[in-house]
Scaffold this motif. Structure first.
Motif, PDB file in Angstrom:
ATOM      1  N   VAL A 279       0.849  -1.185   0.000  1.00  0.00           N
ATOM      2  CA  VAL A 279       0.000   0.000   0.000  1.00  0.00           C
ATOM      3  C   VAL A 279       0.886   1.237   0.000  1.00  0.00           C
ATOM      4  N   LEU A 280       0.697   2.101  -0.976  1.00  0.00           N
ATOM      5  CA  LEU A 280       1.517   3.295  -1.103  1.00  0.00           C
ATOM      6  C   LEU A 280       1.018   4.379  -0.149  1.00  0.00           C
ATOM      7  N   GLU A 281       1.960   5.123   0.420  1.00  0.00           N
ATOM      8  CA  GLU A 281       1.633   6.199   1.339  1.00  0.00           C
ATOM      9  C   GLU A 281       2.166   7.513   0.790  1.00  0.00           C
ATOM     10  N   PRO A 282       1.518   8.628   1.124  1.00  0.00           N
ATOM     11  CA  PRO A 282       2.061   9.932   0.702  1.00  0.00           C
ATOM     12  C   PRO A 282       3.489  10.107   1.229  1.00  0.00           C
ATOM     13  N   GLY A 283       4.362  10.598   0.374  1.00  0.00           N
ATOM     14  CA  GLY A 283       5.757  10.775   0.750  1.00  0.00           C
ATOM     15  C   GLY A 283       6.648   9.605   0.390  1.00  0.00           C
ATOM     16  N   ASP A 284       6.043   8.454   0.047  1.00  0.00           N
ATOM     17  CA  ASP A 284       6.852   7.308  -0.380  1.00  0.00           C
ATOM     18  C   ASP A 284       7.639   7.666  -1.642  1.00  0.00           C
ATOM     19  N   ILE A 285       8.838   7.124  -1.743  1.00  0.00           N
ATOM     20  CA  ILE A 285       9.636   7.262  -2.971  1.00  0.00           C
ATOM     21  C   ILE A 285       9.664   5.902  -3.646  1.00  0.00           C
ATOM     22  N   LEU A 286       9.124   5.846  -4.858  1.00  0.00           N
ATOM     23  CA  LEU A 286       9.022   4.600  -5.594  1.00  0.00           C
ATOM     24  C   LEU A 286      10.274   4.400  -6.445  1.00  0.00           C
ATOM     25  N   LEU A 287      10.866   3.222  -6.343  1.00  0.00           N
ATOM     26  CA  LEU A 287      11.954   2.844  -7.245  1.00  0.00           C
ATOM     27  C   LEU A 287      11.319   2.040  -8.366  1.00  0.00           C
ATOM     28  N   VAL A 288      11.298   2.615  -9.565  1.00  0.00           N
ATOM     29  CA  VAL A 288      10.520   2.012 -10.652  1.00  0.00           C
ATOM     30  C   VAL A 288      11.401   1.700 -11.848  1.00  0.00           C
ATOM     31  N   ASP A 289      10.912   0.737 -12.635  1.00  0.00           N
ATOM     32  CA  ASP A 289      11.515   0.379 -13.918  1.00  0.00           C
ATOM     33  C   ASP A 289      10.495   0.731 -14.989  1.00  0.00           C
ATOM     34  N   LEU A 290      10.872   1.604 -15.916  1.00  0.00           N
ATOM     35  CA  LEU A 290       9.957   2.064 -16.949  1.00  0.00           C
ATOM     36  C   LEU A 290      10.048   1.175 -18.185  1.00  0.00           C
ATOM     37  N   ALA A 291       8.906   0.918 -18.793  1.00  0.00           N
ATOM     38  CA  ALA A 291       8.913   0.177 -20.056  1.00  0.00           C
ATOM     39  C   ALA A 291       9.594   0.994 -21.140  1.00  0.00           C
ATOM     40  N   SER A 292       9.514   2.334 -21.009  1.00  0.00           N
ATOM     41  CA  SER A 292      10.170   3.229 -21.965  1.00  0.00           C
ATOM     42  C   SER A 292      10.582   4.489 -21.228  1.00  0.00           C
ATOM     43  N   PRO A 293      11.793   5.006 -21.466  1.00  0.00           N
ATOM     44  CA  PRO A 293      12.222   6.236 -20.796  1.00  0.00           C
ATOM     45  C   PRO A 293      11.354   7.433 -21.124  1.00  0.00           C
ATOM     46  N   ALA A 294      10.540   7.349 -22.194  1.00  0.00           N
ATOM     47  CA  ALA A 294       9.721   8.486 -22.615  1.00  0.00           C
ATOM     48  C   ALA A 294       8.417   8.596 -21.842  1.00  0.00           C
ATOM     49  N   ILE A 295       8.144   7.653 -20.956  1.00  0.00           N
ATOM     50  CA  ILE A 295       6.867   7.647 -20.249  1.00  0.00           C
ATOM     51  C   ILE A 295       6.653   8.950 -19.484  1.00  0.00           C
ATOM     52  N   GLY A 296       7.680   9.431 -18.840  1.00  0.00           N
ATOM     53  CA  GLY A 296       7.542  10.643 -18.046  1.00  0.00           C
ATOM     54  C   GLY A 296       7.209  11.859 -18.878  1.00  0.00           C
TER      55      GLY A 296
END
Length: 611
Positions: A279-296
């Protein structure tokens, strides 16, 4: 010269020759010495085997356990991370910081213990920076020896000489009497090791394991993870807040695969490996792997209430002690080909994330959740090391092909790190204060490590390097044998007779040289015991101040740079550095001469020869 003395000297010469040619192993030579001395009647069995109960041997064994406790709780590797962070990619900066840290710690606690603690740190740092261990191990040992020249309590020979001054009715040394000379030697030692480190990497010193092991960086590059890693903070107004990951379908809808979550708790940051129920909480920092660098760039961050955060290095390398990668293949009997990655349910069943897929040696890109697996595919999974190890047991459907070298740095008792630091602090305080002998302080530290479950008994016994202890025990009886056969008395009387008419500087240099040479064969503590009375008596005969003569003996006793058996510190790094006997001779002899020159010049300047 009697027959017994001739026999002892011959046995000593034979042992040194075997050490030089490195056949058989040094600990085997030590065992041969243990057998030979009582058979000749020079020493009794009890005298020969007394080394097994020697406090210094027990101390070294206990410090191995302390060092293992620091490794198992991750403290040693965090120190390595700090060294790497401060040194960057500079081997020069790393060597300087390493020697300063070791010398500083060794000035208030056992140098042998400090070196034992730093060996796994240096091996881990060398692997990460792809530096030959030999280029760092000898600087580590030299810094440990130099630490004995920094304070009164840094090494037993200093205390022996101090006690001899008191027995002679004189005032002893102050706590920092040694410090100016020690700092000068430390500075020269750092410069010397920077200049000679290329001597310490032999072309035949290959890793016994053959080819270099894969690292996390190698796996990330093979599966094209580089450029896809991001750190994203969950804003307070994010629609993701207070939601479970399996309800959000971030990977399928947005191509965002959450690997782990950094969550701030009071004074520390927790790393939580992501599962479907996270469960994600406000202030959490997510370490993510993107399917494509252009997603952001497509507005996904804004829509999801995510804020990009700095990521100077791969989060796999930053959290390597907890978060790992492994390459997984599908064996012939696997039932998984034909299923999609989504259908595998890796995150739910195995608490691991599939972050990469290779087919026919080529890494596939894009959203992989709907990709159907083929028999020749290999997967890259990410998660906690313990989950990866569990996957190794599922041999029917999965075959873990390779684990990166960082798996050796996993800290199984990472949560006990504060207790390990407390145990270490108690040991250091007891050693510095002198409330109990050093060996008792180390044993108390071991018991605290065990009581706090920083280390278990099996790990403690495995941590002790028995060949090193056998080598030390085998060489200790030589001091007693030389004393009983008159060898020491013969050397002392000869020295006084030859140098009686020489100038004070020549006498100081000769005392240094003789002390250093005797220290090649017997412990530096025993050397100080034998030479301190000679130094003080020589000063009194010359009507000179005894302090510079006593100081020169203490400094020479710590200058055990010339052979791997001159000090337990050298013996400790012999194996990890993959050195030969001659490597210490080549590097140590010139530096010993430098230390002798500095000592002979500085000691009379700081402590005048005539009061």
């Amino acid at each position: 010269m009697n027959l017994e003395l001739i026999w002892v000297l011959g046995l000593l010469l034979a042992a040194v020759i075997l050490f030089v040619i490195d056949k058989p192993r040094m600990d085997v030579v030590a065992l041969l010495v243990i057998v030979a001395l009582p058979l000749t009647g020079v020493l009794s069995i009890q005298q020969t085997l007394a080394g097994f109960s020697d406090p210094s041997v027990v101390l070294i064994a206990a410090l191995f356990v302390i060092g293992a406790g620091l490794v198992r709780t991750g403290i040693a590797y965090r120190l390595g991370d700090w060294l790497v962070d401060k040194a960057g990619s500079s081997e020069t900066r790393l060597l300087v910081l390493l020697m300063l840290c070791v010398a500083g710690l060794g000035s208030v606690m056992s140098s042998t213990g400090v070196v034992a603690i730093f060996i796994p740190v240096v091996l881990g740092v060398a692997a990460r920076l792809r530096i030959a261990p030999g280029r760092l191990m000898m600087p580590l040992a030299f810094a440990g020896l130099i630490s004995g020249m920094l304070t009164l309590v840094a090494t037993p020979p200093n205390m022996v000489v101090h006690a001899e001054l008191l027995r002679a009715g004189l005032e002893g040394f102050d706590f920092f009497s040694f410090t100016p000379i020690g700092l000068a030697v430390l500075g020269l030692g750092i410069a010397y090791m920077l200049a000679t480190r290329h001597w310490l990497q032999r072309s035949d010193a290959r890793d016994e394991s053959g080819a270099p092991r894969l690292t996390l960086a190698d796996l990330a590059q093979a599966y094209r993870l580089e450029g896809r890693e991001r750190r994203l903070r969950v804003r307070a107004d994010s629609p993701l807040a207070n939601q479970a990951l399996n309800e959000l379908e971030l990977r399928k809808e947005y191509g965002i695969n959450v690997i782990a979550v950094e969550r701030q708790r009071k004074f520390r940051t927790l790393l939580l490996v992501a599962t479907g129920n996270s469960v994600l909480e406000p202030g959490d920092i997510l370490l993510v792997d993107l399917a494509s660098p252009a997603i952001g760039l497509l507005g996904a961050y804004q829509a999801l209430g995510l804020e990009p955060m700095p990521l100077p290095n791969s989060y796999f390398s930053v959290h390597a002690h907890q978060l790992g990668l492994a390459e997984v293949a599908l064996p012939p009997e696997s039932q998984l080909p034909g299923k999609t990655i989504q259908e595998l349910g890796f995150r739910t069943l195995h608490k691991l994330n599939v972050v990469g897929l290779r087919r026919h040696g080529q890494a596939l890109e894009g959203v992989l959740v709907d990709e159907k697996l083929k028999p020749s595919d290999t997967l890259l999974v990410a998660g906690e090391w313990k989950a990866i190890h569990r996957l190794q047991g599922l041999s029917r459907d999965f075959l873990v092909l390779s684990l990166p070298a960082e798996v050796d740095e996993v800290a199984p008792a990472a949560r006990k790190a504060p207790y390990a630091l407390l145990s270490l602090a108690v040991m250091v305080v007891l050693m510095v204060s002198g409330l109990v002998p050093n060996v008792m302080a180390a044993l108390i530290g071991c018991l605290l490590m065990g009581a706090f479950r920083c280390i278990d008994l099996d790990s403690a016994y495995r941590a002790i390097h028995w060949p090193t202890l056998v080598l030390i025990v085998g060489m200790l009886p030589f001091a007693l044998a030389l004393q009983q056969t008159g060898g020491i008395d013969l050397a002392v009387h000869g020295l006084v007779a030859v140098l009686g008419e020489a100038g004070p500087y020549v006498i100081l240099a000769s005392l240094f040289a003789v002390t250093a040479l005797i220290g090649l064969f017997i412990s530096n503590t025993a050397t100080a015991v034998l030479m301190a009375p000679v130094a003080i008596a020589t000063a009194q005969a010359l009507d000179a101040s005894p302090y510079p003569f006593a100081m020169i003996v203490a400094l020479a006793a710590s200058s055990a740079f010339m052979t791997p058996i001159s000090s337990p510190v050298n013996t400790l790094v012999l194996g990890p550095g993959r050195y030969r006997f001659g490597d210490f001779v080549k590097v140590g002899v010139p530096f010993t001469l430098i230390v002798m020159l500095v000592s002979v010049l500085m000691v009379p300047w700081l402590m005048p020869l005539h009061p």
